[in-house]
Design an enzyme around this catalytic site. Structure first.
Site, short mmCIF file in Angstrom:
data_model
loop_
_atom_site.label_atom_id
_atom_site.label_comp_id
_atom_site.label_asym_id
_atom_site.label_seq_id
_atom_site.Cartn_x
_atom_site.Cartn_y
_atom_site.Cartn_z
N HIS A 105 -5.85 -20.80 47.09
CA HIS A 105 -4.74 -21.51 47.73
C HIS A 105 -4.75 -22.97 47.31
CE1 HIS A 105 -1.86 -22.79 50.75
NE2 HIS A 105 -2.67 -23.80 51.01
N ALA A 130 21.52 -7.52 24.55
CA ALA A 130 20.90 -8.27 25.65
C ALA A 130 19.54 -7.68 25.97
CB ALA A 130 21.79 -8.25 26.89
N GLY A 148 0.83 -1.21 0.00
CA GLY A 148 0.00 0.00 0.00
C GLY A 148 0.86 1.26 0.00
P1 FAD Z 1 3.63 -5.68 12.60
O1 FAD Z 1 3.26 -6.87 13.38
O2 FAD Z 1 5.07 -5.47 12.27
O3 FAD Z 1 2.77 -5.73 11.25
C1 FAD Z 1 2.91 -4.77 10.27
C2 FAD Z 1 2.43 -5.37 8.96
O4 FAD Z 1 2.34 -4.35 7.99
C3 FAD Z 1 3.35 -6.44 8.39
O5 FAD Z 1 2.62 -7.60 8.14
C4 FAD Z 1 3.86 -5.82 7.09
O6 FAD Z 1 4.02 -6.78 6.03
C5 FAD Z 1 2.74 -4.87 6.74
N1 FAD Z 1 3.16 -3.74 5.91
C6 FAD Z 1 4.16 -2.85 6.16
N2 FAD Z 1 4.19 -1.90 5.21
C7 FAD Z 1 3.19 -2.20 4.33
C8 FAD Z 1 2.72 -1.61 3.16
N3 FAD Z 1 3.24 -0.46 2.69
N4 FAD Z 1 1.71 -2.20 2.49
C9 FAD Z 1 1.15 -3.36 2.94
N5 FAD Z 1 1.54 -3.95 4.08
C10 FAD Z 1 2.55 -3.38 4.77
N6 FAD Z 1 5.36 -8.29 21.47
C11 FAD Z 1 4.65 -8.68 22.54
O7 FAD Z 1 3.78 -7.94 23.00
N7 FAD Z 1 4.84 -9.90 23.12
C12 FAD Z 1 5.79 -10.76 22.66
O8 FAD Z 1 5.96 -11.86 23.21
C13 FAD Z 1 6.57 -10.37 21.55
N8 FAD Z 1 7.52 -11.20 21.06
C14 FAD Z 1 8.23 -10.80 19.97
C15 FAD Z 1 9.23 -11.66 19.50
C16 FAD Z 1 9.99 -11.29 18.40
C17 FAD Z 1 11.05 -12.24 17.90
C18 FAD Z 1 9.73 -10.05 17.75
C19 FAD Z 1 10.52 -9.65 16.54
C20 FAD Z 1 8.76 -9.19 18.22
C21 FAD Z 1 8.01 -9.55 19.34
N9 FAD Z 1 7.03 -8.71 19.86
C22 FAD Z 1 6.32 -9.10 20.97
C23 FAD Z 1 6.74 -7.39 19.26
C24 FAD Z 1 5.50 -7.48 18.36
O9 FAD Z 1 5.71 -8.48 17.39
C25 FAD Z 1 5.24 -6.14 17.72
O10 FAD Z 1 5.16 -5.14 18.71
C26 FAD Z 1 3.93 -6.17 16.95
O11 FAD Z 1 3.96 -7.15 15.94
C27 FAD Z 1 3.62 -4.80 16.34
O12 FAD Z 1 2.41 -4.89 15.66
P2 FAD Z 1 2.09 -3.93 14.42
O13 FAD Z 1 0.73 -4.31 13.98
O14 FAD Z 1 2.39 -2.53 14.77
O15 FAD Z 1 3.16 -4.31 13.30
P1 NAI Z 2 15.63 -4.30 22.59
O1 NAI Z 2 15.49 -2.83 22.43
O2 NAI Z 2 14.81 -5.00 23.59
O3 NAI Z 2 17.15 -4.65 22.94
C1 NAI Z 2 18.21 -4.28 22.12
C2 NAI Z 2 19.47 -4.33 22.95
O4 NAI Z 2 20.57 -4.22 22.08
C3 NAI Z 2 19.56 -3.17 23.94
O5 NAI Z 2 19.91 -3.67 25.22
C4 NAI Z 2 20.65 -2.29 23.35
O6 NAI Z 2 21.38 -1.56 24.31
C5 NAI Z 2 21.51 -3.32 22.65
N1 NAI Z 2 22.32 -2.79 21.56
C6 NAI Z 2 21.97 -1.86 20.65
N2 NAI Z 2 22.99 -1.65 19.78
C7 NAI Z 2 23.99 -2.49 20.15
C8 NAI Z 2 25.31 -2.74 19.64
N3 NAI Z 2 25.77 -2.10 18.58
N4 NAI Z 2 26.07 -3.66 20.29
C9 NAI Z 2 25.60 -4.34 21.37
N5 NAI Z 2 24.37 -4.11 21.90
C10 NAI Z 2 23.58 -3.22 21.28
O7 NAI Z 2 15.44 -4.89 21.12
P2 NAI Z 2 15.27 -6.38 20.59
O8 NAI Z 2 15.69 -7.36 21.61
O9 NAI Z 2 15.89 -6.38 19.25
O10 NAI Z 2 13.72 -6.49 20.42
C11 NAI Z 2 13.02 -5.50 19.66
C12 NAI Z 2 11.71 -5.20 20.26
O11 NAI Z 2 10.79 -6.26 19.99
C13 NAI Z 2 11.71 -5.09 21.78
O12 NAI Z 2 12.12 -3.83 22.22
C14 NAI Z 2 10.28 -5.34 22.11
O13 NAI Z 2 9.57 -4.15 21.94
C15 NAI Z 2 9.87 -6.34 21.05
N6 NAI Z 2 9.89 -7.68 21.62
C16 NAI Z 2 9.04 -7.95 22.67
C17 NAI Z 2 9.03 -9.18 23.26
C18 NAI Z 2 8.14 -9.42 24.42
O14 NAI Z 2 7.26 -8.59 24.65
N7 NAI Z 2 8.30 -10.49 25.18
C19 NAI Z 2 9.88 -10.27 22.79
C20 NAI Z 2 10.76 -9.87 21.72
C21 NAI Z 2 10.73 -8.62 21.16
#
Ligand code: FAD
Ligand code: NAI
Length: 480
Positions: A459, A196, A122
């Site tokens: 409990h 981390a 989009g």
């Molecule tokens: P997204 O989920 O990124 O979706 C955006 C969508 O928009 C995508 O499907 C993309 O293809 C589409 N899109 C982008 N641009 C366009 C375009 N121009 N046209 C059409 N489509 C488009 N959050 C939690 O709360 N709990 C967790 O346990 C958790 N675990 C995570 C683990 C990992 C490994 C990662 C990477 C993230 C995790 N997150 C977690 C974060 C969570 O996935 C995101 O915060 C969440 O998906 C954000 O939702 P969103 O709808 O904003 O975007």
């Molecule tokens: P993050 O922001 O949680 O952690 C990134 C870490 O990398 C930070 O501690 C930062 O200081 C460090 N960092 C940045 N640049 C670096 C460098 N050059 N060298 C070494 N360390 C460096 O980001 P992450 O783990 O990539 O996850 C992205 C986001 O996805 C999270 O912030 C969270 O919002 C979402 N997420 C949420 C989860 C959940 O809710 N359980 C699970 C996984 C992701």
């Protein structure tokens, strides 16, 4: 004539697909544009969260926890299991099966709610009196179809992608971001992780449990700086005990990918040059918002200097009837925050007056033990000059925790010193992700710690520790 919709959502992650469903429930005509393709080339709804985020990572966390329990902890129950083996292909297939079920579920919900899925990318092309024009391109049945739709209201929910290190290409084989790290086809003997943060800790834990020797390199000198430092300290202790080598205050100088393995050069916290050789590397250094090729300028919008779309407290952009939600705007990058903003915007478009209290959005890190919190940390409150009282209670003194062999960790509650209003609840324990929900409800209702202390809890259950921590705020925990 272009198709017209009351609401067009760009992106079908947890922000976008929930916004689309809520708008449809409210009687709007809704389309959602989504272009995500899985590695087999199939178009998928669900965004990062369902395809390569929350859902697959939690599936692998669960599988690897079972493996670790069978290998090390069942013996504590008097159960011996010999020759515990892991079949990674099967584990990955289970994860993919869950993703497939969930993403197909959204397709069903779209049909049920009569939401049109416009397949493709989009991009805004302009505005007329009829509404905002958006071109959908690239994924039509003949491959290159382009169509322009008109929207009375637009919700930008384009999410985010992994941030990469400059000059370190991610091939998702040897050097991986979240996508590759969820799909390693064998257990790396040595795994390096840069960052981390949440992904580094969760996916580092997955592969450590399955047998990798994991080293996590973090640039900041402080571990889990956004968490309450009591939790961060306990987490560091637990992870060290499990064998995660977390090095803080490092500066990465070079990453060399040989095609079979990877070699990292870095400076440690004392300024000494170090090298680390590993079979695989996960780069998890945060995420960047998706605003590429979105045509924002054609409607008078632009991304800010950090790439986010600026919005007000109600997710409205500076252009009337154009909203943005989820990872592409300010605030935590969390699926439940994106979902809540999706509901909020759909209801605003419907003329309602909803509200989100961002202070009541919980955080969870799904390690073992889990780490969860809501509200402010003690360090934040002290920096604000707020007088607080705290109560802490350990799971070691809880019968249920002992029964399930998960007695590590504690609950820490922070309340206002005078009014007793709960200001923050911080948990490190098994099932902290579920326990925190009680604290979220309490804080949304502006409860005092005394309220939780007076409420009957089942409990034996882990939730009794919530009550005891609340009582501890008033120095009257019963089982300590
Ligand atoms: P997204 O989920 O990124 O979706 C955006 C969508 O928009 C995508 O499907 C993309 O293809 C589409 N899109 C982008 N641009 C366009 C375009 N121009 N046209 C059409 N489509 C488009 N959050 C939690 O709360 N709990 C967790 O346990 C958790 N675990 C995570 C683990 C990992 C490994 C990662 C990477 C993230 C995790 N997150 C977690 C974060 C969570 O996935 C995101 O915060 C969440 O998906 C954000 O939702 P969103 O709808 O904003 O975007
Ligand atoms: P993050 O922001 O949680 O952690 C990134 C870490 O990398 C930070 O501690 C930062 O200081 C460090 N960092 C940045 N640049 C670096 C460098 N050059 N060298 C070494 N360390 C460096 O980001 P992450 O783990 O990539 O996850 C992205 C986001 O996805 C999270 O912030 C969270 O919002 C979402 N997420 C949420 C989860 C959940 O809710 N359980 C699970 C996984 C992701």
């Amino acid at each position: 004539m272009s198709k017209e919709f009351d609401v067009v959502v760009i992106g079908a992650g947890p922000g976008g697909y929930i916004a689309a469903i809520r708008a449809a429930q409210l009687g709007k005509t809704v389309a959602c544009i989504e272009k995500w393709k899985n590695p087999a080339g199939t178009l998928k709804l669900g965004g990062t969260c369902l395809n390569v985020g929350c859902i697959p990572s939690k599936a692998l966390l669960a599988s690897s926890e079972e493996f670790e329990n069978a290998s090390h902890h069942l013996a504590d129950h008097g159960i011996s299991v010999e020759n515990v083996k892991v079949d990674i292909t099967k584990m990955l297939a289970r994860k993919e099966g869950i993703v497939e079920k969930m993403t197909k579920g959204i397709e069903f919900l779209f049909r049920k709610n009569k939401i049109t899925w416009l397949k493709g990318h989009g991009k805004f092309t302009g505005k007329t009196d009829a509404g905002v024009q958006i071109e959908v391109s690239g994924e039509g049945t003949d491959g290159e179809t382009r169509e322009v739709v008109t929207a009375k209201n637009v919700i930008i929910a384009t999410g985010s992608k992994a941030r990469h290190l400059p000059n370190v290409p991610v091939d998702n084989k040897i050097v991986a971001d979240n996508e590759g790290a969820l799909s390693f086809t064998e257990v790396p003997k040595k795994l390096a992780v840069i960052g981390a943060g949440v992904i580094g800790l969760e996916l580092g834990s997955v592969w450590r449990r399955l047998g990798s020797e994991v080293t996590v390199l973090e640039v900041l000198p402080e571990f889990l700086g956004t968490a309450d430092q009591a939790l961060a300290k306990e987490a560091a202790k637990q992870f060290k005990k499990q064998g995660l080598d977390i090095q803080l205050g490092v500066k990465i100088s070079e990453v060399k990918n040989s095609g079979n393995s990877v070699s990292l050069a870095y400076t440690d916290k004392d300024g000494n040059a170090q090298t680390l050789d590993a079979d695989r590397l996960i780069v998890s250094i945060g995420r960047v918002p998706n605003t590429d090729n979105l045509g924002l300028e054609s409607i008078g919008l632009k991304a800010n200097e950090r790439g986010f779309i600026d919005v007000d407290d109600h997710c409205a952009t500076s252009v009337p009837n154009v909203y943005a939600i989820g990872d592409v705007v300010r605030g935590p990058m969390l699926a439940h925050k994106a979902e809540d903003e999706g509901v909020l915007v759909a209801e605003i478009i419907d003329g309602q007056k909803p509200h989100i209290d961002y202070n009541c959005i919980p955080w969870v890190i799904y390690t073992e033990p889990e780490i969860a919190w809501v509200g402010k940390t003690e360090q934040q409150l002290k920096a604000e000059g707020r007088e607080v009282k705290t109560g802490q209670f350990p799971f070691m003194a809880n019968g249920r925790a002992l029964g399930i062999n998960k007695a590590d960790g504690f609950v820490k509650m922070i309340a206002d010193a005078k009014t007793d209003e709960l200001l923050g609840v911080h948990i490190i324990s098994a099932n902290a992700s579920d326990l925190i929900a009680e604290a979220v409800v309490a804080m949304e209702f502006k409860a005092a710690s005394e309220d939780i202390g007076r409420i009957c809890h089942p409990h034996p259950s882990l939730s009794e520790v919530m009550r005891e921590a609340a009582l501890a705020v008033d120095k009257r925990a019963l089982n300590m």
